[in-house]
Enzyme design. Structure first.
Site, short mmCIF file in Angstrom:
data_model
loop_
_atom_site.label_atom_id
_atom_site.label_comp_id
_atom_site.label_asym_id
_atom_site.label_seq_id
_atom_site.Cartn_x
_atom_site.Cartn_y
_atom_site.Cartn_z
N GLU A 260 0.84 -1.20 0.00
CA GLU A 260 0.00 0.00 0.00
C GLU A 260 0.87 1.24 0.00
O GLU A 260 1.96 1.24 0.59
CB GLU A 260 -0.93 -0.02 1.22
N HIS A 278 -8.29 0.93 1.71
CA HIS A 278 -8.04 0.83 3.16
C HIS A 278 -8.94 1.81 3.93
O HIS A 278 -8.47 2.68 4.67
CB HIS A 278 -6.57 1.09 3.49
#
Length: 525
Positions: A260, A278
């Protein structure tokens, strides 16, 4: 005044809380690793979310750092082992965003079951493909939960409200807790075989990494739907893509990814896939809650010693912290006393608690004893890393609480076993706050701890006190207090002398050479 660095985006209210509690705070968001390493040495605390990586390299230059606070649950961006070795407390906020993350998992289950994102895109494109988007109901389906802690249990409650059957795999889930939640406690293999939906709610560890790997995914029921709102790395993303394409997996929803920010990922473009960036904790309420919680926890620790939601140290409530303070001092002094007298390898230490202290939270006291015990032999020992250092050196630590009455209202006894002998020392609190020695090797002797002390064992024969006093007087050492004890007339005697200055090694050697002396040791507290 303690100083805290906030290196990730937190609610402005967190800054206010730090300042209200007497903590100085700097906000520097978006620091690169080398920039963080360059400034972290000036701070007592570091408040983060998921962006900042607290690596061993960062911790190595964080000379003042006492606490890292993670506003959120996952701490895979913190090297907890390195933090513990450096004596840094690591805290998280396990409850602040639990509801938000659980609700997002439920939302993704609905989204993937009814193909909401694809249907939305199609409809807004003017296609009206009503027959294309045939969904599946959640009611009476089996939800398999991998992890049934704070978040997983909330998902279970919501799912049961939707008339789903819930099977949970969690090694730490008791049968009683499972019954209270209304879930079936199962093995992971049983869950894989039964579940129509699988939702993951476990931290990322070496044990849980790829917990849904290709082999397990291929054993799932055809048409299963997978939801991951926990951590990237728990699911084999390439295997999920392949099984989505083959049709074995009917749908998947991912809020987290192995890397990420996920600007690209092997999953992207797979059929019947729902992705979010997320967002599990991304609600106004959750962001506010975790920011406030981490600021309060870190402030309490830095200002009062209270420990909440720590990953590497026993919790101590704000109410208990001031009450434990004198006991912590007593415990560390007793450990230090034993440690300074120990000249060979330590094999075991036993800490016994009697009276009032036995009713308290003694875990921090045990760590204080170990800290004092190891400090004469090792550098940079504190309450956080002391148990790890003891374990690495093969020291067996036993903690015992006694219901029996002791000679004092409260009593702590530390017994150290070395390669050569076993020695015990006991202490109490006078007036509820003044640490005092009461027994050494079973010999009764009452003495307060002093910055500089002289410990002597000798034969109980006339003339010793005179010889010792004369030697100290001749060398200009002033005696503050003098305490004596013996096991029996003419047997072994102990002298514990508080003096006004530090004793040099040569003088201690001369004291040890006095007639009748078997051991002489300078102590410092």
């Amino acid at each position: 005044m303690p100083k805290v660095l906030i290196s990730d985006e937190l609610s402005p209210r967190a800054v206010e809380i730090f300042k209200e509690r007497g903590v100085d705070v700097d906000v520097k968001v978006g620091l690169k690793p080398d920039q963080l390493r360059a400034i972290i040495g000036a701070y007592d605390g570091l408040a983060i979310r998921s962006a900042t990586k607290v690596t061993a390299e960062v911790l190595a230059v964080a000379e003042k750092l006492k606490v890292v606070g993670r506003a959120g649950i996952g701490v895979d961006n913190v090297d907890i082992k390195a933090a513990t070795a450096r004596g840094v407390v690591v805290m998280n906020t396990p409850f602040g965003n639990a509801i938000t993350t659980a609700e997002h998992a439920i939302a993704l289950m609905f989204a993937v079951a009814r193909q909401v994102p694809a249907a939305d895109a199609s409809t807004q494109a003017g296609k009206w493909e009503k027959n294309r988007f045939m969904g599946s109901e959640l009611s009476f389906k089996t939800l398999g939960l991998i992890g049934c802690g704070n978040i997983g249990s909330i998902v279970a409650e919501r799912a049961i409200g939707l008339k789903m059957r819930v099977a949970a795999y969690d090694p730490f889930l008791s049968e009683e807790r499972a019954q209270a939640l209304g879930v079936d406690k199962v093995t992971l293999d049983e869950l894989i075989a039964r579940a129509d939906f699988i939702s993951i709610h476990t931290p990322l560890t070496e044990q849980t990494r790829n917990i849904l790997g290709r082999e397990r995914l291929m054993k799932t029921r055809k048409g299963v739907r997978i939801v991951n709102c926990a951590r990237g790395g728990l699911v084999d993303e390439l295997a999920v893509r392949d099984l989505l394409i083959s049709g074995h997996i009917a749908g998947a929803a991912f809020d987290v990814f192995s890397e990420e920010p996920a600007k690209q990922n092997v999953l992207f473009g797979a059929p019947n896939l729902v992705c979010t960036p997320h967002l599990g904790a991304s609600t106004v309420e959750a962001q506010e809650n975790v920011a406030l919680q981490v600021a309060e926890q870190m402030s309490d620790y830095l200002m009062t010693g209270a420990v909440a939601n720590s990953l590497n140290m026993p919790n101590v409530s704000a109410e208990d912290a001031p009450r434990l303070a004198p006991y912590l001092k007593l415990a560390e002094n007793l450990g230090s006393f034993a440690g300074q007298l120990t000249e060979t390898g330590i094999k075991a230490v036993s800490i016994e608690y009697e009276g009032t202290v036995a009713a308290l939270n003694v875990k921090p006291l045990t760590q204080a004893v170990i800290t004092g015990l190891l400090r004469p032999q090792l550098e940079n020992v504190n309450m956080v890393n002391a148990p790890i250092l003891a374990r690495e050196r093969g020291v067996d630590v036993a903690e015992v609480k006694h219901d029996r009455d002791s000679d004092y209202q409260t009593q702590i006894t530390v017994t150290v076993t070395t390669e050569r002998r076993t020695r015990s020392v006991s202490g109490t609190l006078f007036g509820g706050k003044r640490p005092r020695l009461v027994y050494i090797k079973g010999i009764e002797i009452e003495a307060e701890f002093a910055p500089n002390m002289l410990y002597i064992t000798n034969d109980d024969k006339p003339g010793f006190i005179g010889r010792l006093g004369a030697l100290l007087g001749d060398t200009g050492v002033n005696i503050a207090t003098f305490h004596l004890g013996r096991d029996k007339p003419g047997g072994e005697a102990i002298a514990l002398v508080a003096v006004d200055q530090k004793l040099d090694g040569a003088l201690v050697d001369r004291i040890g050479a006095l007639d009748g002396v078997t051991q002489a040791k300078a102590l410092a507290f």
